[in-house]
Scaffold this active site. Structure first.
Site, short mmCIF file in Angstrom:
data_model
loop_
_atom_site.label_atom_id
_atom_site.label_comp_id
_atom_site.label_asym_id
_atom_site.label_seq_id
_atom_site.Cartn_x
_atom_site.Cartn_y
_atom_site.Cartn_z
N ARG A 116 46.27 43.26 41.10
CA ARG A 116 45.87 43.05 39.71
C ARG A 116 46.45 44.10 38.78
O ARG A 116 46.18 44.07 37.59
CB ARG A 116 44.35 43.13 39.62
CG ARG A 116 43.63 41.76 39.65
CD ARG A 116 42.16 42.05 39.78
NE ARG A 116 41.28 41.09 39.20
CZ ARG A 116 40.50 40.27 39.90
NH1 ARG A 116 40.57 40.21 41.21
NH2 ARG A 116 39.64 39.49 39.28
N ARG A 155 29.51 28.35 37.13
CA ARG A 155 29.44 28.98 38.45
C ARG A 155 28.30 30.01 38.48
O ARG A 155 27.59 30.14 39.47
CB ARG A 155 30.78 29.65 38.78
CG ARG A 155 30.84 30.22 40.18
CD ARG A 155 32.23 30.66 40.55
NE ARG A 155 32.60 31.93 39.93
CZ ARG A 155 33.80 32.50 40.07
NH1 ARG A 155 34.75 31.91 40.76
NH2 ARG A 155 34.06 33.66 39.49
N ARG A 161 26.23 35.68 40.46
CA ARG A 161 27.11 36.79 40.09
C ARG A 161 26.82 37.23 38.67
O ARG A 161 26.96 36.44 37.73
CB ARG A 161 28.57 36.37 40.21
CG ARG A 161 29.07 36.32 41.62
CD ARG A 161 30.52 35.89 41.70
NE ARG A 161 31.42 36.71 40.89
CZ ARG A 161 32.73 36.60 40.93
NH1 ARG A 161 33.30 35.73 41.73
NH2 ARG A 161 33.49 37.37 40.17
N ARG A 173 36.64 40.53 31.29
CA ARG A 173 37.49 40.32 32.47
C ARG A 173 38.84 39.71 32.06
O ARG A 173 39.88 40.07 32.61
CB ARG A 173 36.77 39.43 33.49
CG ARG A 173 35.63 40.18 34.20
CD ARG A 173 34.59 39.25 34.78
NE ARG A 173 35.04 38.49 35.91
CZ ARG A 173 34.42 37.40 36.37
NH1 ARG A 173 33.30 36.96 35.76
NH2 ARG A 173 34.88 36.74 37.40
P1 AMP Z 1 36.99 38.30 41.45
O1 AMP Z 1 36.03 37.78 42.45
O2 AMP Z 1 38.41 38.27 41.90
O3 AMP Z 1 36.80 37.67 40.09
O4 AMP Z 1 36.66 39.85 41.26
C1 AMP Z 1 35.41 40.28 40.78
C2 AMP Z 1 35.49 41.72 40.33
O5 AMP Z 1 35.85 42.55 41.44
C3 AMP Z 1 36.56 42.01 39.27
O6 AMP Z 1 36.10 41.73 37.96
C4 AMP Z 1 36.79 43.49 39.50
O7 AMP Z 1 35.72 44.26 38.96
C5 AMP Z 1 36.70 43.60 41.01
N1 AMP Z 1 38.04 43.38 41.63
C6 AMP Z 1 38.40 42.33 42.42
N2 AMP Z 1 39.68 42.47 42.79
C7 AMP Z 1 40.14 43.60 42.21
C8 AMP Z 1 41.41 44.26 42.19
N3 AMP Z 1 42.46 43.76 42.84
N4 AMP Z 1 41.51 45.41 41.48
C9 AMP Z 1 40.45 45.94 40.82
N5 AMP Z 1 39.25 45.35 40.77
C10 AMP Z 1 39.09 44.19 41.47
#
Ligand code: AMP
Length: 217
Positions: A116, A155, A161, A173
Site C-alpha cells: 500500500r 458490509r 468492523r 481510508r
Molecule cells: P483492509 O482490510 O485491507 O481494508 O485493511 C484494513 C486496515 O488495516 C487498513 O485501513 C489499515 O489500517 C490496515 N492495513 C491493511 N493493510 C495494510 C498495509 N498494507 N499497510 C498499512 N496498513 C494496512
C-alpha cells in the site's frame, strides 16, 4: 540393453532432478490485488485462490486476527485501523514477510491489501527476489467512491468492523489510498505488470475479467 529414445533428454531430466531448485518457484503465480477499500479484492481473492490453489494473504485480515487475539501486534495496529489510517510500514512489512515464509511450499500467493506504499512495494520485490520468486501481475479493481462507500457501509452492518461503519473513516481510508497507494500504479506500470479492470458488475463478471488477465500471463 533397453534403448533410450532420447538420451540427451533423459540426461537433462535426471540433472534437473538432481539440481534441487527452490520449491516451486518456476511455476508459481503471484498476484497483487489492488484497489480502494470495498473494491472487491477480498471477495475475488477468495474465488481466484480456490481456482489456482494459491495462498491468499490479506494484511487487513492478518491485522484483524491479531486484534481479535489481542496480540502485541494487534494492540499496536488497533489505533491506526480504527482511525482508518495505514499501519506503519515496517510493522506491516515484517508481518507480511513472516506470513510468506510460513507458506514457503505455496503454489503462489494473492497479496490482498499489500503493498500500500512505495516502501512496501520495494520490500515485496526484495522479498520475492530473495526467494527467487516474482510478482506476475497487479490486478486493480476500479469503482467510483460513492459505490464503494455504499458497499462498505453495507458490509459494516454485518462485519462488525468499526472502520466500515463511519463514512468519515471510510473517506479517510480513501484519502490514504489516494496519497500513498495510488502512486504504486506507476511502480507496477513501469514493470509492465499493472492491469486495470472494472470492479462493478456481478461477482461472476468481475471474476471473468480477472481470469482474462491471468490467461495472458
Ligand atoms: P483492509 O482490510 O485491507 O481494508 O485493511 C484494513 C486496515 O488495516 C487498513 O485501513 C489499515 O489500517 C490496515 N492495513 C491493511 N493493510 C495494510 C498495509 N498494507 N499497510 C498499512 N496498513 C494496512
Amino acid at each position: 540393453m533397453a534403448k533410450v529414445a532420447n538420451p540427451i533428454g533423459e540426461v537433462k531430466n535426471a540433472l534437473s532432478i538432481m539440481i534441487s531448485l527452490p520449491t516451486n518457484t518456476q511455476n508459481m503465480i503471484n498476484l497483487v490485488f489492488f484497489g480502494k477499500p470495498g473494491a472487491g479484492k477480498g471477495t475475488q481473492a477468495a474465488i481466484i485462490k480456490e481456482k489456482f490453489n494459491l495462498v491468499h494473504l490479506s494484511t487487513g485480515d492478518l491485522f484483524r486476527y491479531n486484534m481479535k487475539n489481542d496480540t502485541p501486534l494487534g494492540q499496536l495496529a488497533k489505533s491506526y485501523i480504527d482511525a482508518g489510517n495505514l499501519v506503519p510500514d515496517q510493522v506491516t512489512i515484517d508481518m507480511l514477510e513472516d506470513a510468506v515464509l510460513k507458506n514457503k511450499d505455496a503454489k503462489g500467493f494473492i497479496f490482498d491489501g499489500f503493498p500500500r506504499t512505495d516502501a512496501q512495494a520495494e520490500a515485496l520485490d526484495a522479498l520475492m527476489a530473495r526467494l527467487e520468486m516474482k510478482i506476475d501481475a497487479t490486478i486493480a479493481l476500479e469503482a467510483e467512491d460513492d459505490i464503494l462507500v455504499e458497499r462498505l457501509l453495507n458490509r459494516g452492518l454485518t462485519s462488525g468492523r468499526s472502520d466500515d461503519q463511519d463514512e468519515a473513516k471510510i473517506r479517510n481510508r480513501f484519502d490514504e489510498y489516494t496519497a500513498k497507494t495510488a502512486p504504486l500504479r506507476a511502480f507496477y506500470s513501469n514493470q509492465e505488470k499493472f492491469h486495470e479492470i472494472l470492479g462493478v458488475g456481478s461477482v461472476e463478471e468481475i471474476t471473468e475479467r480477472i481470469l482474462a488477465v491471468i490467461k495472458t500471463l
